[in-house]
Design an enzyme around this catalytic site. Structure first.
Site, PDB file in Angstrom:
ATOM      1  N   HIS A  46      33.271  70.818  50.785  1.00  0.00           N
ATOM      2  CA  HIS A  46      32.095  71.336  50.067  1.00  0.00           C
ATOM      3  C   HIS A  46      30.940  70.335  50.148  1.00  0.00           C
ATOM      4  CE1 HIS A  46      30.771  73.876  46.367  1.00  0.00           C
ATOM      5  NE2 HIS A  46      29.718  73.360  46.957  1.00  0.00           N
ATOM      6  N   HIS A  52      26.669  69.901  51.070  1.00  0.00           N
ATOM      7  CA  HIS A  52      25.377  70.522  51.391  1.00  0.00           C
ATOM      8  C   HIS A  52      24.614  69.569  52.312  1.00  0.00           C
ATOM      9  CE1 HIS A  52      25.785  73.786  48.429  1.00  0.00           C
ATOM     10  NE2 HIS A  52      26.389  72.888  47.687  1.00  0.00           N
ATOM     11  N   LEU A  53      24.443  69.989  53.545  1.00  0.00           N
ATOM     12  CA  LEU A  53      23.740  69.128  54.508  1.00  0.00           C
ATOM     13  C   LEU A  53      22.261  69.496  54.620  1.00  0.00           C
ATOM     14  CD1 LEU A  53      26.416  68.768  57.344  1.00  0.00           C
ATOM     15  CD2 LEU A  53      25.779  67.097  55.598  1.00  0.00           C
ATOM     16  N   ARG A  54      21.890  70.641  54.029  1.00  0.00           N
ATOM     17  CA  ARG A  54      20.485  71.048  53.879  1.00  0.00           C
ATOM     18  C   ARG A  54      19.754  71.420  55.174  1.00  0.00           C
ATOM     19  NH1 ARG A  54      21.512  72.290  49.004  1.00  0.00           N
ATOM     20  NH2 ARG A  54      21.344  70.687  47.401  1.00  0.00           N
ATOM     21  N   ASN A  64      24.170  77.649  52.058  1.00  0.00           N
ATOM     22  CA  ASN A  64      22.884  77.942  51.420  1.00  0.00           C
ATOM     23  C   ASN A  64      21.729  77.129  52.005  1.00  0.00           C
ATOM     24  OD1 ASN A  64      23.818  75.550  50.312  1.00  0.00           O
ATOM     25  ND2 ASN A  64      22.985  75.957  48.287  1.00  0.00           N
ATOM     26  N   ASP A 109      28.226  79.889  47.899  1.00  0.00           N
ATOM     27  CA  ASP A 109      28.080  78.809  46.917  1.00  0.00           C
ATOM     28  C   ASP A 109      26.648  78.628  46.430  1.00  0.00           C
ATOM     29  OD1 ASP A 109      29.047  76.472  45.414  1.00  0.00           O
ATOM     30  OD2 ASP A 109      27.670  75.410  46.724  1.00  0.00           O
ATOM     31  N   ASN A 147      25.479  72.150  38.689  1.00  0.00           N
ATOM     32  CA  ASN A 147      26.093  73.450  38.492  1.00  0.00           C
ATOM     33  C   ASN A 147      27.435  73.483  39.227  1.00  0.00           C
ATOM     34  OD1 ASN A 147      26.765  76.094  38.142  1.00  0.00           O
ATOM     35  ND2 ASN A 147      24.943  76.944  39.119  1.00  0.00           N
ATOM     36  N   ASP A 176      30.854  68.488  46.644  1.00  0.00           N
ATOM     37  CA  ASP A 176      29.650  69.255  46.302  1.00  0.00           C
ATOM     38  C   ASP A 176      28.405  68.366  46.430  1.00  0.00           C
ATOM     39  OD1 ASP A 176      27.973  71.321  45.645  1.00  0.00           O
ATOM     40  OD2 ASP A 176      28.597  71.478  43.553  1.00  0.00           O
ATOM     41  N   HIS A 204      18.810  66.271  46.809  1.00  0.00           N
ATOM     42  CA  HIS A 204      17.529  66.874  46.446  1.00  0.00           C
ATOM     43  C   HIS A 204      16.432  65.827  46.588  1.00  0.00           C
ATOM     44  CE1 HIS A 204      19.015  70.705  45.033  1.00  0.00           C
ATOM     45  NE2 HIS A 204      19.951  70.093  44.355  1.00  0.00           N
TER      46      HIS A 204
END
Lengths: 435, 317
Positions: free
Chosen positions: A62, A64-66, A96, A156, A282, A309, A313
């Protein structure tokens, strides 16, 4: 390709009893031999690993590599570099992105970027529904058949809340052995939610995210999956009630796997008292009782794996008032230290169990055969060397991630990744990127 | 005291000092010249990210009566919606040399962030943040009650309405309990936060049983739109069960008073007859609001270290 001889490390092989001190010879991308007085090629490079622990390369289910879309927050390159520094050799990239990874084209792009980056293998996760909108199934088969060979599907960030759609998704992926990873969050119960609902949310005047919003979806999906006989994985389980539901379900023979994040193993909701959005995530940070329950669940195998996760940001999305801030925390570079702190140093888990929760089992759920293999002759040389006795203070500015939103800022944590090898090539040496 | 962010941060001595200072400020209203030189040369910025004409003009009047320079900064309607703007706004105010910032913001904790982020050095007064707190409202309510009831020690004070979304209720519960009052909050269960056991008050769902034991009743504004989110079935039903009309008011002890932070929904949580009755101190609350805000600004800004000697001489109010 350079051959490496790693000497004197405590090697975590398999079950709880199989930690032993030995040498490890790596050549041609493989582990050639494990033992003592090994025959070594003449030009071998020796790494003195006395006092270090050799673990199979960690696998994150899980991340997030964006990229594509938010290259200001993270790219595949920077994210996988952070992964390597955290001891990971494989990461699963969440869907996402912008555009959403809901077509074969996008997942192949992410997969290719991972290959080029070379710090860790990147396995794209496909969206369950078009645009994560929860109304129409994405082309799951096309993503499964693509070069990226997607097996894990997830919306997700959004819950597949429509029960009929969730049922169909679970059924549909049976054709190619896929797994649906659910972000369990009942949307109507969490409108405008900002933090865990409880005494503290009432005092702080922040809209509550009640445990039941997570637990009700988990219970529903376990039952749905029991009905259709597919593969269900629960993302970032965070409450005591969720642990109890999964434990009871497994006892009764329901097929389900679950993950917990490092931050839910350590941090609690009272950090929101500072109104510092670096603690906004979240699902939200929960109570001490929840932290104890997820630790217990991870130790007894109710919770199968740790997944980070990792959610980068940009500064402006966290340097603001709480309700305007983005949800999410960095995780890749601190995961191992946090798990050591919360699970190993507390005596709840052994290193072999950590290897199971952070390498073998996530690889099995993600159906990644190259990773998550015991450190034995013939296995791909994906491994990490860590110094369990080291202590370090987390400094956000030192992160390899493009973002700085670590909730562990200033915290002293145990353990340090000294080296990481991906198919025999070092990605990290002496605690620094090696490429 | 450097900032006023939460009524919970005030000790009993702090609160009493503010209330006593406000008494002196209020006596000023009866003098021909309603102005003190205490904050001459100091700049107070009213930073309002939400519309609130009443609170803003109350703070404005308070600052002006203390001779401060007042700048009104209304961010509502501009492109301010993301946090970066809060930071940039704070940096701007810092660059302009704001000594005090009175902040109203829709996000709980925003004034806390202004005070602790290091973006600015001025004192921050929370003028209402999200569904968190509104400490000067609680102070003016306590002030008003004290003028009518004397010491609040052991006084029974009932707060009725949308406690879940009310910053007024949170600040009042904290402050009134600090001042020794016995506070009861009354609301339908849907409009009470879950897990209120740590709050220094008791709760009830039944207004009629509480009224005969109340020395003061504070009616909170209830937005009709809440019924769309199923907090209650209809405005009429809310009014029947939790509204204060003359029949209910008759259950109050003789000396009991009725408060409302405004703006009122006449006919919803409070009937027009009650609002205009002799028990109602609602208009007085507004007058007292200016005195309380003068006291808060005076105590926060007049004694700070960077104040020159001339302003210390002026502390004679």
């Amino acid at each position: 390709m350079t051959a490496y001889l790693i000497t004197g490390a405590k090697i975590v092989v398999g079950g709880p009893e199989s930690e032993r001190v030995a040498d490890l010879l790596i050549d041609n991308g493989e582990i050639v031999a494990v033992g003592t007085n090994l025959d070594t090629p003449t030009d071998v490079e020796t790494i003195d690993a006395k006092g270090l622990i050799a673990l199979p390369g960690l696998v994150d289910l899980h991340t997030h590599l964006r990229e594509p879309g938010r290259e200001d927050a993270e790219t595949v390159l920077t994210g996988t570099k952070a992964a390597a520094l955290g001891g990971f050799t494989a990461v699963h990239a969440m869907a996402n992105t912008d555009p959403v990874a809901d077509t074969a084209g996008v997942v192949e792009q992410v997969w290719r970027l991972g290959r080029e980056a070379g710090y860790a293998d990147v396995y794209p996760i496909g969206a369950v529904t078009v645009g994560l909108k929860g109304t129409q199934l994405a082309e799951l088969g096309a993503m499964a058949d693509s070069a990226a060979r997607v097996r894990v599907f997830s919306d997700d960030g959004m819950c597949v809340w429509d029960a009929a759609l969730m049922r169909r998704a679970l059924e549909y992926v049976k054709a190619f052995g896929g797994v649906i990873a659910q972000h369990a969050q009942e949307p109507r119960l969490t409108q405008g939610a900002q933090m865990n609902e409880g005494e503290l949310s009432g005092v702080l005047g922040l809209t509550g995210w009640p445990s039941v919003a997570e637990e009700s979806i988990i219970a529903r999906d376990i039952l749905l999956n029991g009905h259709v006989g597919s593969k269900l994985h629960i993302c970032h389980l965070s409450t005591k009630g969720s642990v109890e539901i999964v434990r009871a379900a497994k006892k009764r023979g329901f097929e389900v796997t679950a993950e917990v994040t490092p931050h839910h193993l350590l941090l609690t909701e009272d950090l929101a008292t500072s109104y510092n959005p670096v603690f906004k995530v979240n699902p939200p940070l929960r109570t001490k009782a929840d932290v104890e329950a997820v630790r217990e669940g991870l130790a007894d195998g109710t919770i199968d794996i740790v997944a980070t996760d990792h959610a980068p940001h940009p500064v402006e999305d966290k340097d603001c008032e709480w309700s305007a801030a983005a949800f999410g925390m960095l995780g890749l570079e601190t995961a191992l230290s946090v798990v050591q702190h919360a699970m190993i140093d507390t005596g709840l888990m052994t290193w072999a169990e950590l290897a199971d929760r952070m390498s073998y089992r996530p690889a099995a759920i993600g159906q990644v055969s190259e990773h998550g293999r015991p450190l034995e002759a013939g296995a791909p040389a994906n491994l990490t060397l860590i110094d369990p006795a080291a202590r370090r203070t987390v400094v956000p500015g030192e992160s390899a991630s493009l973002s700085r939103n670590t909730p562990f800022d200033g915290m002293e944590l145990p353990g340090r990744v000294v080296a990481t090898f991906l198919r025999g090539e070092p990605t990290v040496l002496d605690g620094k990127p090696a490429r | 005291m450097r900032h006023l962010l939460s009524a919970g941060d005030l000790t009993r001595d702090d609160a009493t000092l503010i209330l006593d200072t406000a008494e002196e400020m209020r006596s000023l209203a009866d003098r021909p010249i309603k102005k003190l030189p205490a904050l001459r040369g100091r700049t107070v910025v009213n930073l309002f990210f939400e519309d609130s004409t009443r609170t803003r003009i109350s703070f404005e009047a308070a600052a002006k009566r203390l001779s401060a320079d007042v700048i009104n900064f209304s961010a509502k309607g501009s492109s301010v919606s993301k946090g970066e703007s809060l930071k940039d706004t704070a940096l701007t105010l810092q660059a302009m040399g704001a000594d005090g910032v009175v902040c109203r913001h829709g996000s709980s904790g925003a004034p806390h962030l202004l005070a602790t982020s290091g973006w600015m050095t001025g004192s921050v007064v929370n003028a209402g943040d999200g569904t968190h707190e509104h400490p000067t409202q609680a102070l003016l309510d306590a002030f008003t009650m004290r003028r009518h009831l004397g010491s609040l020690e052991g006084r029974r004070i009932t707060i009725v309405g949308d406690v879940l979304h009310s910053r007024v209720a949170r600040s009042n519960v904290l402050l009134l309990s600090t001042l020794g009052a016995d506070v009861t909050v009354v609301a339908p269960p849907t409009l009470l936060p879950v897990g209120m056991s740590s709050w220094p008050c008791t709760t009830s769902y039944d207004l009629d049983s509480v009224l005969p034991k109340s020395d003061a009743v504070m009616m909170l504004r209830v937005q009709r739109e809440r019924m769309n989110d199923a907090f209650f079935p209809s405005a009429r039903e809310y009014s029947r069960r939790y509204g204060l009309d003359v029949h209910r008011m008759a259950q109050l002890p003789d000396e009991a008073i009725v408060l409302h932070p405004g703006p009122m929904n006449r006919g919803m949580e409070i009937s027009a007859q009650v609002a205009d009755s002799t028990r109602s101190v609602i208009v007085e609350q507004v007058t007292n609001g200016v005195a309380i805000r003068m006291a808060v600004l005076y105590l926060l800004l007049s004694g700070s270290p960077e104040t020159s000697t001339t302003s210390t001489e002026e502390q004679t109010a």
